[in-house]
Design a protein around this motif. Sequence first.
Motif, PDB file in Angstrom:
ATOM      1  N   GLU A   1      -8.732  35.584  63.565  1.00 50.95           N
ATOM      2  CA  GLU A   1      -8.054  35.366  64.840  1.00 50.95           C
ATOM      3  C   GLU A   1      -8.974  35.552  66.051  1.00 50.95           C
ATOM      4  N   ASN A   2     -10.024  36.350  65.887  1.00 54.54           N
ATOM      5  CA  ASN A   2     -10.838  36.735  67.044  1.00 54.54           C
ATOM      6  C   ASN A   2     -12.272  36.214  67.035  1.00 54.54           C
ATOM      7  N   VAL A   3     -12.711  35.649  65.926  1.00 57.61           N
ATOM      8  CA  VAL A   3     -14.038  35.038  65.864  1.00 57.61           C
ATOM      9  C   VAL A   3     -13.839  33.523  65.779  1.00 57.61           C
ATOM     10  N   PRO A   4     -14.051  32.800  66.867  1.00 57.43           N
ATOM     11  CA  PRO A   4     -13.721  31.376  66.903  1.00 57.43           C
ATOM     12  C   PRO A   4     -14.510  30.521  65.920  1.00 57.43           C
ATOM     13  N   TYR A   5     -15.665  31.005  65.490  1.00 58.15           N
ATOM     14  CA  TYR A   5     -16.488  30.217  64.562  1.00 58.15           C
ATOM     15  C   TYR A   5     -16.477  30.792  63.154  1.00 58.15           C
ATOM     16  N   TYR A   6     -15.399  31.480  62.800  1.00 60.05           N
ATOM     17  CA  TYR A   6     -15.300  32.056  61.456  1.00 60.05           C
ATOM     18  C   TYR A   6     -15.418  30.990  60.368  1.00 60.05           C
ATOM     19  N   ASN A   7     -14.739  29.871  60.532  1.00 62.22           N
ATOM     20  CA  ASN A   7     -14.774  28.829  59.501  1.00 62.22           C
ATOM     21  C   ASN A   7     -16.172  28.253  59.330  1.00 62.22           C
ATOM     22  N   ASP A   8     -16.887  28.094  60.446  1.00 56.52           N
ATOM     23  CA  ASP A   8     -18.281  27.629  60.379  1.00 56.52           C
ATOM     24  C   ASP A   8     -19.143  28.639  59.634  1.00 56.52           C
ATOM     25  N   PHE A   9     -18.879  29.903  59.903  1.00 56.70           N
ATOM     26  CA  PHE A   9     -19.603  30.984  59.233  1.00 56.70           C
ATOM     27  C   PHE A   9     -19.368  30.928  57.725  1.00 56.70           C
ATOM     28  N   LYS A  10     -18.108  30.873  57.335  1.00 54.20           N
ATOM     29  CA  LYS A  10     -17.775  30.867  55.909  1.00 54.20           C
ATOM     30  C   LYS A  10     -18.356  29.648  55.202  1.00 54.20           C
ATOM     31  N   ALA A  11     -18.390  28.528  55.889  1.00 55.21           N
ATOM     32  CA  ALA A  11     -18.877  27.283  55.292  1.00 55.21           C
ATOM     33  C   ALA A  11     -20.368  27.322  54.964  1.00 55.21           C
ATOM     34  N   CYS A  12     -21.086  28.278  55.525  1.00 57.28           N
ATOM     35  CA  CYS A  12     -22.530  28.396  55.258  1.00 57.28           C
ATOM     36  C   CYS A  12     -22.820  28.942  53.862  1.00 57.28           C
ATOM     37  N   PHE A  13     -21.830  29.575  53.239  1.00 53.03           N
ATOM     38  CA  PHE A  13     -22.074  30.281  51.987  1.00 53.03           C
ATOM     39  C   PHE A  13     -21.710  29.451  50.755  1.00 53.03           C
ATOM     40  N   ASP A  14     -22.512  29.641  49.722  1.00 54.16           N
ATOM     41  CA  ASP A  14     -22.217  29.016  48.431  1.00 54.16           C
ATOM     42  C   ASP A  14     -21.144  29.801  47.687  1.00 54.16           C
ATOM     43  N   ALA A  15     -21.063  31.084  47.970  1.00 51.72           N
ATOM     44  CA  ALA A  15     -20.020  31.944  47.390  1.00 51.72           C
ATOM     45  C   ALA A  15     -19.669  32.998  48.435  1.00 51.72           C
ATOM     46  N   PHE A  16     -18.395  33.351  48.524  1.00 48.74           N
ATOM     47  CA  PHE A  16     -17.895  34.218  49.594  1.00 48.74           C
ATOM     48  C   PHE A  16     -16.965  35.243  48.963  1.00 48.74           C
ATOM     49  N   TYR A  17     -17.465  36.467  48.767  1.00 47.58           N
ATOM     50  CA  TYR A  17     -16.717  37.487  48.034  1.00 47.58           C
ATOM     51  C   TYR A  17     -16.274  38.626  48.947  1.00 47.58           C
TER      52      TYR A  17
ATOM     53  N   GLU B   1     -23.343  35.194  68.369  1.00 44.28           N
ATOM     54  CA  GLU B   1     -23.439  33.836  67.850  1.00 44.28           C
ATOM     55  C   GLU B   1     -24.845  33.484  67.354  1.00 44.28           C
ATOM     56  N   HIS B   2     -25.876  34.179  67.862  1.00 46.80           N
ATOM     57  CA  HIS B   2     -27.227  33.864  67.389  1.00 46.80           C
ATOM     58  C   HIS B   2     -27.388  34.158  65.901  1.00 46.80           C
ATOM     59  N   ARG B   3     -26.569  35.057  65.371  1.00 44.12           N
ATOM     60  CA  ARG B   3     -26.625  35.358  63.934  1.00 44.12           C
ATOM     61  C   ARG B   3     -26.060  34.190  63.120  1.00 44.12           C
ATOM     62  N   LEU B   4     -25.020  33.560  63.646  1.00 42.70           N
ATOM     63  CA  LEU B   4     -24.490  32.363  62.994  1.00 42.70           C
ATOM     64  C   LEU B   4     -25.526  31.249  63.036  1.00 42.70           C
ATOM     65  N   ASP B   5     -26.189  31.083  64.169  1.00 37.71           N
ATOM     66  CA  ASP B   5     -27.223  30.053  64.298  1.00 37.71           C
ATOM     67  C   ASP B   5     -28.331  30.270  63.272  1.00 37.71           C
ATOM     68  N   PHE B   6     -28.714  31.519  63.100  1.00 40.73           N
ATOM     69  CA  PHE B   6     -29.752  31.865  62.115  1.00 40.73           C
ATOM     70  C   PHE B   6     -29.297  31.493  60.709  1.00 40.73           C
ATOM     71  N   LEU B   7     -28.050  31.818  60.396  1.00 46.21           N
ATOM     72  CA  LEU B   7     -27.501  31.508  59.077  1.00 46.21           C
ATOM     73  C   LEU B   7     -27.463  29.999  58.848  1.00 46.21           C
ATOM     74  N   LYS B   8     -27.089  29.270  59.879  1.00 49.31           N
ATOM     75  CA  LYS B   8     -27.043  27.813  59.762  1.00 49.31           C
ATOM     76  C   LYS B   8     -28.428  27.230  59.489  1.00 49.31           C
TER      77      LYS B   8
END
Length: 203
Positions: free
Chosen positions: A117-133, A84-91
Motif C-alpha cells: 500500500e505504501n511503496v508505489p513500485y512494489y510490483n516493479d521490485f517483485k518483478a525483478c526476482f526469479d524467486a520471491f520467498y 528508489e535508487h536501490r530499486l534502480d540498482f536491482l533493475k
Amino acid sequence: MIKTIIFDFGNVFINLDIPGAIAKTYKKLEVKEIPEEITAFNGLYEQGLISTEEFIEFYLENFPNLSKEDVINTWNYILKDFPEHRLDFLKEIKASKKYKLILLSNTNDLHINWIKENVPYYNDFKACFDAFYLSHEINLSKPNNDIYEFVLNTNTLKANECIFIDDNKDNIESAKKLGINTWHLNPETDDVSQLFKINNNLF
C-alpha cells in the motif's frame, strides 16, 4: 563464481526503525521488556502458522487497552522508506542477466500489505526476482537451516555459487555454515547498491 544473489528485504531494500519500533511497543504494551511468550507468538505469525486475525485477537485479549488500529499501527511502525535508487540498482542487475535473483525475507502478512500500500513500485521490485520467498508464505524462517536448504534445493543451487545479503548476524552465520557466501550488511554504513564494490573479490 557467484551465479545467484539472495537478498533480504528489511534494512537491505526497505529501511527499518528497529529501536524505534521496540520503544513504541514497550510504551503501547506498558512493559519494560517483551515477554518470551509474546516473542514466540510473533515468531509463529512470521512463519504464517497463525492468521492475522488470530494475531490481532491475541493482543486485544492480553492488552485490553489496545484497539485493533493500535495493534496494527504499532506492529507496522518498524517499516520506513524504500529509497528508489536501490530499486534502480536491482533493475540494473536484472537487466544484465548475469545472476539469478532471489528474495528471502522474514516478512508477515501485515507488513507485506503495508508495503504494497505504501511503496508505489512494489510490483516493479517483485518483478525483478526469479524467486520471491516470504517466511509467512513458505512457513519457514531465518535463521533456521531449513529455510536456506529449501531455497538451495528448490532452485537447484550450489551453496558456493550463491551470495546471501542480510543485516542480521544470526541469519548470516546460519547461511555461512551451509557454505553460502555472505555479506553482513550494516544499514548504518552500507547500502545494497555497494554490493559489487564491497564484495568485488567474489564477482
